[in-house]
Design an enzyme around this catalytic site. Structure first.
Site, PDB file in Angstrom:
ATOM      1  CB  CYS A 133      -0.915  -0.009   1.224  1.00 27.78           C
ATOM      2  SG  CYS A 133      -1.887   1.507   1.434  1.00 27.78           S
ATOM      3  CB  CYS A 136      -0.231   2.195   4.255  1.00 25.09           C
ATOM      4  SG  CYS A 136      -1.884   1.712   3.741  1.00 25.09           S
ATOM      5  CG  ASP A 137       3.470   0.887   4.306  1.00 24.76           C
ATOM      6  OD1 ASP A 137       3.238   1.265   5.461  1.00 24.76           O
ATOM      7  OD2 ASP A 137       3.059  -0.204   3.856  1.00 24.76           O
TER       8      ASP A 137
END
Length: 380
Positions: A133, A136-137
């Site tokens: 993701c 997200c990261d």
């Protein structure tokens, strides 16, 4: 008294939340069950710019607005994970580890999850450099070099997002130079991005590191040459898997990849069970198409419940005649009208007309959805 909902929706992504809005607005007692984040996979998207009427938002914000809308109309949202289901029969039963839920109709909007390739090091370094993701990261890899695996829409679009943070994004592509699986616009933008570099005709062979990812081995498919590439992160965008494992032991029909099979009105193979969103196979998987699915499935569920109420209130355990006909066949209606007169004289309690085009759920219930001429049955 045991609670029985009119409609239970499994999944609170755009499809499930839209179904909740339509279900609650139709005055159905509606429950939405979600085991993860409200908003589903879309909640992990930082920027949505193609949802009509909303020029720019995030997946998280859109999910929040949709969930509040559903709740305002009367839907209930509960955090729980369904493990087993019993879908045959008039009442559907869904069980979590600690609780049992019952409903007259169900919509599965469980979405998908990223596919894991099983490359050496992939599982070992998950959360320590391996990610699925970008939203997200990506920020964790600021000013560092990363590798992206995949060349579809998701891979290229997420790769461009990652390039906002990373110093270099190296995309590993199976195909010959210049060939990507994504849409043309995304490809053109990626080719112009100075931070993105493509490694053609190649596959990821291994992920190597100590406490976290330090480098990868990449294999050229034409020469079989193995190259070491230093990097701090590896992002996989190689497809999605439908979240249907808990449905595999049911009578629900799934395709080879695990998607729930359904018709154009999103009816599954089991009466009273509907499908919405990416958990079904379809041409375009986007927030807007998921929301559209939710609306269609909820309206179909409403129609199903209306017809089942006719069965419970006017047919079940009653001495009635039921005439099945196609509304395109005027002669069929005339035939049934004559039969009604005869049966009324024989003191039949009621005569119920079922148009197989408009009352498809009752027609299916009595296995009459494909009749070519009018048919009459006596229910005693």
């Amino acid at each position: 008294m045991e609670k029985i909902y009119d409609l239970i929706i499994v999944g609170a992504g755009p499809a499930g939340l839209a179904a909740g809005v339509y279900g609650a607005r139709a005055k159905m007692e509606t429950l939405i069950l979600e085991k993860g984040s409200i908003g589903g996979m879309a909640a992990k998207t930082t920027e949505i710019v193609n949802y009509p009427g909303i020029p720019k938002t995030s997946g998280e914000k859109l999910g929040e607005v949709m969930s509040k809308h559903a709740e305002k109309l009367g839907a209930t949202i509960v955090r729980d994970s369904i493990r087993t289901v019993e879908l045959n029969g008039e009442i559907k039963i869904l069980k979590s580890r600690r609780k049992e839920y019952k409903a007259r109709s169900v919509i599965f909007a469980t979405g998908t999850r990223p596919r894991v390739l099983g490359i050496p090091g992939e599982i070992d370094f998950k959360g320590r450099g391996v990610a699925y993701c970008a939203t997200c990261d990506a920020e964790f890899f600021s000013n560092q070099e990363v590798v992206v695996v995949g060349s579809g829409d998701q891979a290229i679009e997420e790769g461009m997002f990652i390039s906002k943070y990373a110093s270099k994004v190296k995309v590993i592509v199976l195909h010959d130079e210049g060939v990507l699986d994504c849409n043309r616009l995304s490809a053109e933008e990626a080719f112009k991005n100075p931070k993105i570099e493509f490694i053609w005709n190649s596959t990821l062979d291994e992920i190597i590191g100590d406490e976290s990812v330090e480098r990868v081995k990449v294999k050229n498919l034409k020469t079989s040459e193995i190259t070491d590439i230093p990097c701090k992160g590896v992002f996989f965008f190689v497809g999605m898997i439908p979240n249907t494992e808990f449905l595999k032991e049911t009578d629900l029909k799934l395709d080879k990849r695990g998607h729930i099979e359904c018709d154009t009105l999103l009816n599954s193979s089991i009466s009273g069970v509907f499908v919405a969103g990416d958990v079904r196979e379809k041409y375009l998987k986007q927030v807007i198409t998921a929301a559209a699915d939710g609306a269609v499935a909820a309206v179909a569920a409403e129609k199903y419940l209306e017809e089942m109420n006719v069965y419970v209130n006017r047919i079940k355990d009653k001495n009635v005649a039921i005439g099945f006909w196609n509304s395109l066949d005027s002669d069929g209606l005339k035939y049934l009208s004559e039969k009604e007169k005869e049966l009324r004289e024989d003191n039949i309690e009621d005569f119920i007309y079922i148009d197989i085009r408009k009352n498809r759920y009752l027609a299916k219930f009595f296995d009459k959805e494909n009749i070519d001429s009018p048919e009459l049955i006596i229910n005693k």
